[in-house]
Design a protein around this motif. Structure first.
Motif, PDB file in Angstrom:
ATOM      1  N   THR A  36      43.790  27.416  49.409  1.00 55.55           N
ATOM      2  CA  THR A  36      44.033  27.781  48.016  1.00 55.55           C
ATOM      3  C   THR A  36      43.222  26.880  47.098  1.00 55.55           C
ATOM      4  O   THR A  36      43.174  25.656  47.302  1.00 55.55           O
ATOM      5  N   ARG A  37      42.627  27.475  46.083  1.00 59.43           N
ATOM      6  CA  ARG A  37      41.825  26.691  45.136  1.00 59.43           C
ATOM      7  C   ARG A  37      41.720  27.422  43.802  1.00 59.43           C
ATOM      8  O   ARG A  37      42.029  28.612  43.708  1.00 59.43           O
ATOM      9  N   PHE A  38      41.252  26.670  42.805  1.00 63.67           N
ATOM     10  CA  PHE A  38      41.006  27.238  41.490  1.00 63.67           C
ATOM     11  C   PHE A  38      39.527  27.597  41.365  1.00 63.67           C
ATOM     12  O   PHE A  38      38.655  26.822  41.733  1.00 63.67           O
ATOM     13  N   VAL A  39      39.270  28.817  40.826  1.00 60.86           N
ATOM     14  CA  VAL A  39      37.905  29.290  40.632  1.00 60.86           C
ATOM     15  C   VAL A  39      37.715  29.585  39.153  1.00 60.86           C
ATOM     16  O   VAL A  39      38.508  30.331  38.559  1.00 60.86           O
ATOM     17  N   SER A  40      36.701  29.010  38.568  1.00 62.98           N
ATOM     18  CA  SER A  40      36.458  29.172  37.135  1.00 62.98           C
ATOM     19  C   SER A  40      35.805  30.519  36.852  1.00 62.98           C
ATOM     20  O   SER A  40      34.852  30.917  37.528  1.00 62.98           O
ATOM     21  N   SER A  41      36.293  31.190  35.835  1.00 62.61           N
ATOM     22  CA  SER A  41      35.708  32.468  35.424  1.00 62.61           C
ATOM     23  C   SER A  41      34.428  32.270  34.617  1.00 62.61           C
ATOM     24  O   SER A  41      33.704  33.232  34.363  1.00 62.61           O
ATOM     25  N   ARG A  42      34.130  31.059  34.220  1.00 61.77           N
ATOM     26  CA  ARG A  42      32.890  30.786  33.506  1.00 61.77           C
ATOM     27  C   ARG A  42      31.696  30.730  34.457  1.00 61.77           C
ATOM     28  O   ARG A  42      30.549  30.923  34.043  1.00 61.77           O
ATOM     29  N   VAL A  43      31.990  30.489  35.719  1.00 56.38           N
ATOM     30  CA  VAL A  43      30.931  30.371  36.719  1.00 56.38           C
ATOM     31  C   VAL A  43      30.869  31.598  37.621  1.00 56.38           C
ATOM     32  O   VAL A  43      29.782  32.020  38.031  1.00 56.38           O
ATOM     33  N   HIS A  44      32.013  32.202  37.913  1.00 51.88           N
ATOM     34  CA  HIS A  44      32.094  33.301  38.861  1.00 51.88           C
ATOM     35  C   HIS A  44      32.690  34.550  38.197  1.00 51.88           C
ATOM     36  O   HIS A  44      33.440  34.452  37.222  1.00 51.88           O
ATOM     37  N   ASN A  45      32.370  35.682  38.761  1.00 49.85           N
ATOM     38  CA  ASN A  45      32.958  36.966  38.349  1.00 49.85           C
ATOM     39  C   ASN A  45      33.899  37.455  39.445  1.00 49.85           C
ATOM     40  O   ASN A  45      33.630  37.270  40.640  1.00 49.85           O
ATOM     41  N   PHE A  46      34.977  38.111  39.018  1.00 44.48           N
ATOM     42  CA  PHE A  46      35.981  38.614  39.948  1.00 44.48           C
ATOM     43  C   PHE A  46      35.931  40.141  39.983  1.00 44.48           C
ATOM     44  O   PHE A  46      35.809  40.778  38.943  1.00 44.48           O
ATOM     45  N   SER A  47      36.068  40.705  41.165  1.00 45.66           N
ATOM     46  CA  SER A  47      36.083  42.164  41.329  1.00 45.66           C
ATOM     47  C   SER A  47      37.241  42.544  42.244  1.00 45.66           C
ATOM     48  O   SER A  47      37.296  42.104  43.404  1.00 45.66           O
ATOM     49  N   HIS A  48      38.168  43.353  41.723  1.00 42.86           N
ATOM     50  CA  HIS A  48      39.252  43.871  42.554  1.00 42.86           C
ATOM     51  C   HIS A  48      38.686  44.920  43.505  1.00 42.86           C
ATOM     52  O   HIS A  48      37.931  45.801  43.090  1.00 42.86           O
ATOM     53  N   LEU A  49      39.079  44.848  44.757  1.00 44.43           N
ATOM     54  CA  LEU A  49      38.560  45.801  45.739  1.00 44.43           C
ATOM     55  C   LEU A  49      38.938  47.233  45.396  1.00 44.43           C
ATOM     56  O   LEU A  49      38.161  48.160  45.642  1.00 44.43           O
ATOM     57  N   GLU A  50      40.122  47.439  44.838  1.00 50.15           N
ATOM     58  CA  GLU A  50      40.551  48.806  44.560  1.00 50.15           C
ATOM     59  C   GLU A  50      39.802  49.439  43.397  1.00 50.15           C
ATOM     60  O   GLU A  50      39.954  50.630  43.139  1.00 50.15           O
ATOM     61  N   SER A  51      38.980  48.666  42.686  1.00 50.01           N
ATOM     62  CA  SER A  51      38.161  49.215  41.601  1.00 50.01           C
ATOM     63  C   SER A  51      36.718  49.487  42.034  1.00 50.01           C
ATOM     64  O   SER A  51      35.924  49.979  41.231  1.00 50.01           O
ATOM     65  N   ILE A  52      36.380  49.183  43.293  1.00 46.86           N
ATOM     66  CA  ILE A  52      35.011  49.355  43.787  1.00 46.86           C
ATOM     67  C   ILE A  52      34.840  50.763  44.349  1.00 46.86           C
ATOM     68  O   ILE A  52      35.690  51.246  45.109  1.00 46.86           O
ATOM     69  N   GLU A  53      33.740  51.412  43.999  1.00 43.28           N
ATOM     70  CA  GLU A  53      33.415  52.745  44.508  1.00 43.28           C
ATOM     71  C   GLU A  53      32.136  52.692  45.345  1.00 43.28           C
ATOM     72  O   GLU A  53      31.317  51.781  45.191  1.00 43.28           O
ATOM     73  N   VAL A  54      31.989  53.703  46.204  1.00 39.38           N
ATOM     74  CA  VAL A  54      30.849  53.767  47.124  1.00 39.38           C
ATOM     75  C   VAL A  54      30.099  55.068  46.877  1.00 39.38           C
ATOM     76  O   VAL A  54      30.718  56.127  46.696  1.00 39.38           O
ATOM     77  N   TYR A  55      28.779  55.009  46.875  1.00 35.61           N
ATOM     78  CA  TYR A  55      27.943  56.194  46.660  1.00 35.61           C
ATOM     79  C   TYR A  55      28.021  57.130  47.862  1.00 35.61           C
ATOM     80  O   TYR A  55      27.974  56.704  49.019  1.00 35.61           O
TER      81      TYR A  55
END
Length: 211
Positions: A36-55
């Motif tokens: 477990t760790r803290f990840v800064s949103s100023r450095v990284h972007n977060f993407s929920h898997l359920e919002s990802i689509e495939v061509y």
């Protein structure tokens, strides 16, 4: 572990479970090493898997649909580093993918993600699937009630209504006097009392008798 809490983070390999969000980042737990760790949103972007689509060659599909296709196929996962084996795997599993717009790096990543999800025991299900199933069940229940024969309504009680109407028409009005009742005798007027200022006339004395 719920699928809707799984995220991918740019710059960090693997997948993570979102534990809590903050204004400047999030606390996450890695599915690989369980750290477990803290990840800064100023450095990284977060993407929920359920919002990802495939061509695909038709409409885009959600990533979870591709994972379910892999699960249902029963095919063994290929080695991630073997690009040709990875592509041949997806041709078997989901031949309708648009391979002109999906890079080999993306396919390798999806193979790794699927392996992490199954190892962690994550159920491949979107968060709104349960709501959609409940909605469909409710729609079916309403349709069954609409097609069912309506219950026969009880016949109105005409006799009771007729008696009530006759009784209301025969009953005299509350304020009207009965026709056969004698008229009340007029009250006698009380004698008007003398005014307070008037004195009664003195009585006349009788004349004395002559002897």
């Amino acid at each position: 572990m719920e699928y809707n809490r799984i995220i991918a983070i740019t710059g960090l390999g693997g997948l993570f479970e979102l534990l809590s969000s903050k204004s400047d980042g999030a606390i996450v737990k890695s599915l690989e090493d369980q750290q477990t760790r803290f990840v800064s949103s100023r450095v990284h972007n977060f993407s929920h898997l359920e919002s990802i689509e495939v061509y695909t060659n038709r409409e885009n599909i959600n990533l979870v649909d591709l994972f379910k296709a892999i699960q249902d196929s029963g095919e063994a996962l290929p080695q991630e580093k073997d690009a040709s084996a990875v592509k041949a795997f997806f041709v078997k599993v989901y031949p309708d993918l648009d391979f002109d717009r999906i890079y080999n790096s993306d396919m390798k990543k999806m193979v790794k993600w699927y392996a992490l999800l199954t190892a962690a025991g994550v159920e491949l299900k979107l968060s709104n699937e349960g709501e959609e199933e409940a909605h469909e069940a409710a729609v079916e229940a309403v349709a069954e009630e609409a097609t069912a024969e309506p219950a026969a309504e009880p016949a109105p009680k005409k006799a009771a209504k007729k008696k009530a109407a006759e009784a209301s028409s025969e009953a005299p009005a509350a304020d009207a006097p009965a026709a056969d009742a004698p008229a009340p005798a007029p009250k006698k007027k009380a004698a008007k009392p003398a005014a307070s200022g008037d004195e009664p006339a003195p009585a006349k004395k009788a004349a004395p008798k002559k002897k």
